[in-house]
Design an enzyme around this catalytic site. Structure first.
Site, PDB file in Angstrom:
ATOM      1  N   ARG A   1       7.162  65.515  35.466  1.00 23.94           N
ATOM      2  CA  ARG A   1       6.962  64.860  36.757  1.00 23.94           C
ATOM      3  C   ARG A   1       8.325  64.676  37.409  1.00 23.94           C
ATOM      4  O   ARG A   1       9.365  64.938  36.811  1.00 23.94           O
ATOM      5  CB  ARG A   1       6.205  63.527  36.641  1.00 23.94           C
ATOM      6  CG  ARG A   1       6.301  62.757  35.364  1.00 23.94           C
ATOM      7  CD  ARG A   1       7.627  62.104  35.097  1.00 23.94           C
ATOM      8  NE  ARG A   1       8.120  61.326  36.220  1.00 23.94           N
ATOM      9  CZ  ARG A   1       9.385  61.059  36.415  1.00 23.94           C
ATOM     10  NH1 ARG A   1      10.315  61.509  35.575  1.00 23.94           N
ATOM     11  NH2 ARG A   1       9.769  60.350  37.443  1.00 23.94           N
ATOM     12  N   GLY A   2       8.311  64.223  38.659  1.00 21.31           N
ATOM     13  CA  GLY A   2       9.525  64.156  39.449  1.00 21.31           C
ATOM     14  C   GLY A   2       9.593  65.367  40.358  1.00 21.31           C
ATOM     15  O   GLY A   2       9.485  66.508  39.898  1.00 21.31           O
ATOM     16  N   ALA A   3       9.770  65.145  41.663  1.00 22.96           N
ATOM     17  CA  ALA A   3       9.645  66.233  42.645  1.00 22.96           C
ATOM     18  C   ALA A   3      10.508  67.454  42.341  1.00 22.96           C
ATOM     19  O   ALA A   3      10.003  68.586  42.333  1.00 22.96           O
ATOM     20  CB  ALA A   3       9.938  65.698  44.051  1.00 22.96           C
TER      21      ALA A   3
ATOM     22  N   ARG B   1      -0.400  68.917  42.199  1.00 28.70           N
ATOM     23  CA  ARG B   1       0.292  67.740  42.746  1.00 28.70           C
ATOM     24  C   ARG B   1       0.527  67.976  44.232  1.00 28.70           C
ATOM     25  O   ARG B   1       1.515  68.586  44.634  1.00 28.70           O
ATOM     26  CB  ARG B   1       1.637  67.508  42.040  1.00 28.70           C
ATOM     27  CG  ARG B   1       1.598  67.343  40.525  1.00 28.70           C
ATOM     28  CD  ARG B   1       0.822  66.134  40.053  1.00 28.70           C
ATOM     29  NE  ARG B   1       1.246  64.882  40.627  1.00 28.70           N
ATOM     30  CZ  ARG B   1       2.259  64.140  40.188  1.00 28.70           C
ATOM     31  NH1 ARG B   1       2.986  64.553  39.168  1.00 28.70           N
ATOM     32  NH2 ARG B   1       2.543  62.984  40.764  1.00 28.70           N
TER      33      ARG B   1
ATOM     34  N   GLN C   1       6.945  54.366  34.626  1.00 26.01           N
ATOM     35  CA  GLN C   1       8.073  55.296  34.514  1.00 26.01           C
ATOM     36  C   GLN C   1       9.414  54.574  34.483  1.00 26.01           C
ATOM     37  O   GLN C   1      10.362  55.057  33.865  1.00 26.01           O
ATOM     38  CB  GLN C   1       8.062  56.289  35.682  1.00 26.01           C
ATOM     39  CG  GLN C   1       6.903  57.265  35.676  1.00 26.01           C
ATOM     40  CD  GLN C   1       5.787  56.828  36.593  1.00 26.01           C
ATOM     41  OE1 GLN C   1       5.466  55.642  36.675  1.00 26.01           O
ATOM     42  NE2 GLN C   1       5.173  57.769  37.286  1.00 26.01           N
TER      43      GLN C   1
ATOM     44  N   ASP D   1       9.756  62.199  47.081  1.00 34.24           N
ATOM     45  CA  ASP D   1       8.916  63.353  46.770  1.00 34.24           C
ATOM     46  C   ASP D   1       8.735  64.244  47.991  1.00 34.24           C
ATOM     47  O   ASP D   1       8.466  65.432  47.854  1.00 34.24           O
ATOM     48  CB  ASP D   1       7.561  62.884  46.250  1.00 34.24           C
ATOM     49  CG  ASP D   1       7.673  62.363  44.831  1.00 34.24           C
ATOM     50  OD1 ASP D   1       7.361  63.133  43.904  1.00 34.24           O
ATOM     51  OD2 ASP D   1       8.094  61.211  44.650  1.00 34.24           O
TER      52      ASP D   1
ATOM     53  N   ASN E   1       7.469  58.495  48.602  1.00 36.05           N
ATOM     54  CA  ASN E   1       7.984  58.332  47.239  1.00 36.05           C
ATOM     55  C   ASN E   1       6.968  57.544  46.411  1.00 36.05           C
ATOM     56  O   ASN E   1       5.903  57.156  46.905  1.00 36.05           O
ATOM     57  CB  ASN E   1       9.343  57.624  47.280  1.00 36.05           C
ATOM     58  CG  ASN E   1      10.084  57.710  45.957  1.00 36.05           C
ATOM     59  OD1 ASN E   1      10.242  58.781  45.389  1.00 36.05           O
ATOM     60  ND2 ASN E   1      10.536  56.571  45.457  1.00 36.05           N
ATOM     61  N   LYS E   2       7.309  57.296  45.173  1.00 36.94           N
ATOM     62  CA  LYS E   2       6.418  56.605  44.233  1.00 36.94           C
ATOM     63  C   LYS E   2       5.824  55.340  44.855  1.00 36.94           C
ATOM     64  O   LYS E   2       6.490  54.598  45.565  1.00 36.94           O
ATOM     65  CB  LYS E   2       7.193  56.250  42.964  1.00 36.94           C
ATOM     66  CG  LYS E   2       6.407  55.498  41.910  1.00 36.94           C
ATOM     67  CD  LYS E   2       5.140  56.219  41.486  1.00 36.94           C
ATOM     68  CE  LYS E   2       5.423  57.600  40.955  1.00 36.94           C
ATOM     69  NZ  LYS E   2       4.152  58.346  40.650  1.00 36.94           N
TER      70      LYS E   2
END
Length: 341
Positions: free
Chosen positions: A44-46, A87, A192, A233, A243-244
């Site tokens: 995960r993570g853009a 995603r 996270q 993201d 973002n998150k």
């Protein structure tokens, strides 16, 4: 510790769902396994999502039994369609897939296609690390000795091909000899911040204090943190930052108490085709992520759940955006146009 590696016909990743209790490596051998790893957030993570997507298409190019160009192209296009759906919010995913498809379609032979798609994916992996190092050096100027910095979610090596985005800024500043502290949110629902960010900061030797997401107002109102650094993201053309989930709440509180709010992201996360954050498709994830922690139910049966993975922070609440090409200040829409010209 490397979040992803190309092993000439397979991909090796860290299963991030097992951290911090277990450091487990997993090998992915086909596009379906790549899609599952993305959807389940083993990776995960853009930035990392984009790299792994490109490597997934490289797997197809490397391992296909196709005997002619058009058959290989069809396989790559089919795999791209599967991976693209995993995603929808992070722009790096579609950015990487589109580049790989462009290379594949421009190839005049099957061998050229294999070489181009695999070569592009390996280049993306290596370039992401170098981009993050550049970005870290750019953003490090914003951190001073004695600062306490608030961070949200995970933006380090585990969110990228290496070094990190917002975490990379911290890493670069620390490497320059600046001494500061970090406050990390736990980042519900998948934790996270607690599982990954605290793990990475401890590994780097940077002092970190963990808080629950609901403590941000207290921390910023009491000036217990002087600055906020987050990743992104997707950044819209007008400077809105997706973002998150929970990021926009932090930005609103930071603005209310005069705390600078910085987003750190490579220019590949800027989506000029999206005019504003209102246009971004927000991924809705499985209700069990909210209802359970490590498989144990924490809410009564029959309770409905809202579980968006991301939110949008309007550009008006963003102090600046840190990229590998420099720091973008308001008006962000004009700054974005200038830096991407």
């Amino acid at each position: 510790m490397r979040s992803v590696e190309w092993l000439d016909g397979s991909i090796r990743i860290i299963d991030q769902t097992k951290l911090p209790s277990k450091l487990e490596y997993v090998q992915l051998r086909n596009a379906q396994e790549v899609a599952e790893a993305l959807k389940s957030m083993k990776v995960r993570g853009a930035p990392l999502i984009g790299v792994v997507a490109a490597l997934g298409l490289a797997l197809v190019a490397s391992n296909s039994k196709a005997s002619e160009r058009d058959a290989l192209l069809r396989e790559i296009e089919e795999a791209a369609s599967v991976i693209r759906k995993t995603r929808p919010t992070a722009v790096n995913l579609s950015w990487a897939i589109n580049q790989a498809l462009d290379r594949a379609r421009a190839s005049t032979s099957m061998n050229e296609m294999r070489k181009n798609v695999i070569g592009l994916a390996i280049h993306m992996l290596e370039e992401d690390v170098s981009t993050n190092i550049k970005m870290g050096k750019v953003g490090a100027e914003l951190i001073e000795d004695g600062d306490t910095v608030l961070v949200h979610c995970n933006t380090g090596t585990l969110a990228t091909a290496g070094y990190g985005t917002a975490h990379g800024v911290l890493r670069a500043a620390w490497g320059m000899g600046k001494r500061f502290k970090v406050i990390a949110t736990e980042t519900r629902p998948l934790l996270q911040g607690a599982r990954l960010t605290a793990f990475e900061l401890k590994h780097d030797g940077i002092p970190v204090t963990l808080i629950t997401d609901g403590m941000v107002g207290h921390v910023l109102s009491r000036r217990l943190a002087r600055k906020v650094f987050v990743g992104a993201d997707r950044i819209a053309a007008n400077g809105d930052v997706c973002n998150k989930i929970g990021t926009s709440t932090i930005a609103f509180v930071a603005k209310a108490f005069g705390v600078p709010f910085y987003s750190v992201a490579p220019t590949s996360s800027i989506d000029i085709s999206t005019p504003s954050g209102e246009m971004v498709v927000i991924e809705e994830r499985d209700a069990r992520e909210v209802l359970e922690i490590e498989g144990k139910r924490i809410a009564p049966e029959g309770i409905p759940v809202l579980n968006p993975a991301f939110d949008v922070t309007p550009a008006a609440y963003v102090t600046a955006i840190v990229t590998e090409r420099g720091i973008l200040y308001p008006p962000l829409e004009q700054s974005i146009k200038r830096i991407l010209a």
